[in-house]
Design an enzyme around this catalytic site. Structure first.
Site, short mmCIF file in Angstrom:
data_model
loop_
_atom_site.label_atom_id
_atom_site.label_comp_id
_atom_site.label_asym_id
_atom_site.label_seq_id
_atom_site.Cartn_x
_atom_site.Cartn_y
_atom_site.Cartn_z
N HIS A 1 16.72 -62.48 36.98
CA HIS A 1 17.45 -62.51 35.71
C HIS A 1 18.50 -61.41 35.58
O HIS A 1 18.59 -60.75 34.53
CB HIS A 1 16.48 -62.49 34.53
CG HIS A 1 15.79 -63.82 34.37
ND1 HIS A 1 16.31 -64.84 33.61
CD2 HIS A 1 14.64 -64.30 34.91
CE1 HIS A 1 15.50 -65.90 33.69
NE2 HIS A 1 14.48 -65.59 34.48
N HIS B 1 17.94 -71.22 34.95
CA HIS B 1 18.90 -70.36 34.25
C HIS B 1 20.25 -70.29 34.94
O HIS B 1 21.26 -70.14 34.29
CB HIS B 1 18.34 -68.94 34.13
CG HIS B 1 17.47 -68.76 32.93
ND1 HIS B 1 17.93 -68.26 31.74
CD2 HIS B 1 16.16 -69.04 32.75
CE1 HIS B 1 16.95 -68.23 30.87
NE2 HIS B 1 15.86 -68.70 31.46
#
Ligand SMILES: [Mn+2]
Length: 422
Positions: free
Chosen positions: A10, A85
């Protein structure tokens, strides 16, 4: 043979709207990479969500490049799949950019054949399955897919005798709650492999399936308060419990060993009392146990109203970042009494989860999900359905109609080629 298995890095995630949090995620990855290199690894597997968004900022791209260069300078190849994502429907994603810089190899279905020292392609219907090759080992994987795409693709993810399967999906057996929409596939559906390098679940998990390990290293940093380093609960007496460590797996002869990495402390704090003054005293007592550089996600509850701003200032004096929420104890359990799943159908829950990320790619993922669910060809109608779900009161939601009807409709929809649905 040794390799490092990372997932859910992330990079670029400015958690709590704090830019230094993105810095935390990058440094946790950097430290992990250095540890992995010291362990003498042969290669690296990244099981998706290297980036928090599919269009990372130049700074975030640079963070990724800096870490991947550590591997490159030691001649350690990296194999990666895109996560939910960071996958992109564009022709070229950030991963492909890193691939042209020779910093990683992207695994999975593609329109063009890719061949090299570390990759090879296999013809799959009208597409190519790009696989990693390391000595006699095959590294097979594909980017994150919706549940229904996964079912179609799994048969093509079968490797040879010695293979590692890399996926960014939720396996039913790795999660605690049994809600159909919460998982993508079951252990039985998985093709044989010597090791399953998974990503997507942010808490660490490993389980043995047949003779192999299936493992989720979890996110490299603390992604939300459920992944706190410490849980401090103060009702009658002060209780402190430690949470999970963060890190990655070092896999030797297909057996994973967890390597922890230092991360910033995140405290999940709950304080409750009848009166305002005692609550404040208890909060201060709880805060005496936190490190100044930590993050505090604080829930307060009492029978009188409190000055949240003042308590927040008080907490911020003792900790780098604090977020305070308050509820009246005597008003009962109203705000948290009913879990979301009592109000929404599985599809709606999934849509809400996807749409939490306020960007273009999540809207597209939502539309993709609705289209698949109903077998809708017309994009305009799909958009309308997404809007309808999120604004209409429950009685009017078309999605709550009998599940088996939808199931039937979906089964009747026939895919002609792989290109039709990826
Ligand atoms: Mn993730």
């Amino acid at each position: 043979m040794r390799f490092a298995h990372f997932a859910d890095l992330h990079l670029g995630y400015e958690q709590y709207n704090q830019n230094w949090r993105a810095e935390d995620f990058a440094s946790a990855f950097r430290r992990s990479a250095e540890l992995a290199v010291m362990e003498g690894i042969d290669f690296v597997v990244i099981a998706g969500d290297l980036f928090h968004r599919s269009v990372p900022s130049p700074k975030t791209l640079n963070d990724a490049i800096e870490v991947l260069k550590i591997f490159k300078s030691h001649d350690i190849p990296v194999f990666a799949v895109e996560g939910n994502h960071d996958k992109s429907i564009r022709e070229m994603s950030a991963y492909h950019l890193l691939e042209s810089l020779e910093l990683l190899n992207v695994l999975g279905l593609r329109k063009e054949r890719v061949e090299g020292d570390l990759v090879t392609s296999e013809r799959v219907e009208n597409l190519y399955m790009v696989k990693g090759v390391f000595k006699d080992l095959e590294i097979i994987g594909d980017r994150h897919r919706t549940k229904w795409q996964v079912e179609k693709i799994l048969p093509y993810l079968k490797g040879g005798e010695n293979s590692i399967l890399v996926l960014h999906q939720t396996v039913k057996e790795a999660i605690d709650f049994d809600m159909q929409i919460a998982w993508d596939l079951t252990i039985d559906q998985l093709p044989p492999a010597k090791y399953y390098a998974m990503g997507h679940i942010h808490l660490r998990r490993d389980l043995k399936i047949r003779d192999a390990f299936l493992a989720y290293p979890g996110s490299i940093e603390r992604y939300d308060a459920r992944e706190a380093s410490h849980f401090i609960i103060y009702r009658d007496k002060l209780e402190i419990r430690e949470g999970e460590k963060k890190g990655f797996y070092l896999v030797e002869d297909f057996k994973p060993r967890f390597i922890a990495v230092e991360t910033r402390d995140l405290y999940n704090i709950f304080v409750e009392d009848d009166g305002r003054e005692r609550l404040e005293k208890k909060l201060l007592e709880a805060l005496a146990h936190v490190k100044g550089e930590g993050i505090g996600i604080i829930k307060l509850s009492c029978n009188e109203n409190v000055d949240q701003k003042r308590l927040s200032d008080l907490a911020t004096k003792r900790i780098k970042y604090a977020e305070i929420s308050f509820r009246r104890k005597d008003f009962g359990e109203i705000p948290e009494a009913k879990p979301e799943k009592e109000f929404f159908t599985d599809l709606e829950l999934k849509l809400l989860e996807i749409l939490k990320e306020d960007d273009e790619s999540s809207l597209k993922s939502a539309v993709e999900l609705v289209r698949e669910y109903y077998g809708i060809k017309d994009q305009k109608k799909a958009f309308k359905d997404v809007e309808g779900t999120l604004t209409a009161p429950k009685e009017e939601i078309k999605f709550s109609k009998a599940q088996n009807v939808e199931e039937k409709e979906r089964k009747e929809k026939k895919f002609k080629t792989l290109l039709d649905f990826i």
